[in-house]
Write an enzyme that holds these catalytic residues in place. Sequence first.
Site, PDB file in Angstrom:
ATOM      1  CG  HIS A   1     -18.923  23.518  -0.306  1.00  0.00           C
ATOM      2  ND1 HIS A   1     -20.256  23.511  -0.003  1.00  0.00           N
ATOM      3  CD2 HIS A   1     -18.328  22.735   0.613  1.00  0.00           C
ATOM      4  CE1 HIS A   1     -20.459  22.745   1.063  1.00  0.00           C
ATOM      5  NE2 HIS A   1     -19.299  22.257   1.452  1.00  0.00           N
TER       6      HIS A   1
ATOM      7  CD  GLN B   1     -22.323  25.073  -2.619  1.00  0.00           C
ATOM      8  OE1 GLN B   1     -22.425  23.902  -2.290  1.00  0.00           O
ATOM      9  NE2 GLN B   1     -22.628  26.057  -1.798  1.00  0.00           N
TER      10      GLN B   1
ATOM     11  CG  PHE C   1     -21.175  28.138   4.361  1.00  0.00           C
ATOM     12  CD1 PHE C   1     -20.851  26.793   4.490  1.00  0.00           C
ATOM     13  CD2 PHE C   1     -21.041  28.724   3.117  1.00  0.00           C
ATOM     14  CE1 PHE C   1     -20.390  26.051   3.409  1.00  0.00           C
ATOM     15  CE2 PHE C   1     -20.582  27.993   2.036  1.00  0.00           C
ATOM     16  CZ  PHE C   1     -20.258  26.658   2.179  1.00  0.00           C
TER      17      PHE C   1
ATOM     18  CE  LYS D   1     -15.397  18.139   7.628  1.00  0.00           C
ATOM     19  NZ  LYS D   1     -16.620  17.537   7.109  1.00  0.00           N
ATOM     20  CG  HIS D   2     -12.486  22.045   5.372  1.00  0.00           C
ATOM     21  ND1 HIS D   2     -12.217  20.711   5.176  1.00  0.00           N
ATOM     22  CD2 HIS D   2     -13.839  22.180   5.250  1.00  0.00           C
ATOM     23  CE1 HIS D   2     -13.347  20.065   4.933  1.00  0.00           C
ATOM     24  NE2 HIS D   2     -14.344  20.924   4.984  1.00  0.00           N
TER      25      HIS D   2
ATOM     26  CG  HIS E   1     -18.960  23.837   8.486  1.00  0.00           C
ATOM     27  ND1 HIS E   1     -18.919  22.697   9.276  1.00  0.00           N
ATOM     28  CD2 HIS E   1     -18.744  23.424   7.216  1.00  0.00           C
ATOM     29  CE1 HIS E   1     -18.685  21.653   8.503  1.00  0.00           C
ATOM     30  NE2 HIS E   1     -18.581  22.062   7.254  1.00  0.00           N
ATOM     31  CD  GLU E   2     -16.520  24.789   4.224  1.00  0.00           C
ATOM     32  OE1 GLU E   2     -15.439  24.422   3.712  1.00  0.00           O
ATOM     33  OE2 GLU E   2     -17.463  23.993   4.405  1.00  0.00           O
TER      34      GLU E   2
END
Length: 165
Positions: free
Chosen positions: A61, A34, A111, A118-119, A114-115
């Site tokens: 991102h 991003q 952050f 989630k991924h 989260h990444e």
Amino acid sequence: MKPNYSFLLKLLIAQCLALACASQGYDFFYLVQQWPGSYCDTTQGCCYPTTGKPASDFGIHGLWPNYDDGSYPSNCDSNNPFDLSQVSDLTSQMQVSWPSLACPSSDDTSFWTHEWDKHGTCSESVLDEHAYFQAALDLKAQANILQALENAGIQADGGLYSLTA
């Protein structure tokens, strides 16, 4: 009304940087980057990390496992939460290349958490936590979007460019 180029740019970058990956749980990775200026220009606004204003460069991102049909796995292993100590040798590089722009300001850890949750946990068949973050950093270095745009005559100066440019 000002067009929202941020979403279009993320989509274009994600599509252009789809990376083939042979794995049992998904078909490939998207390296999603991003542009801080576009993110900060949205109606959501932004907050700089506590480590300071990000460089005028594309930031990571995420590195997202995906399926060929357009869907993706998420939150695959709640028993393997983000552990900052696993990437302690990468944190200074991550602060530069993978900054959080979400409010409130943070040290980026939320952050990255989260990444990973989630991924990253969905990539465990080929990448552990350290390898996941290292792979994203390595891919960003290889796919220098800012340099490619500058080579095409597009400067990071806040100006508008045609789609053909």
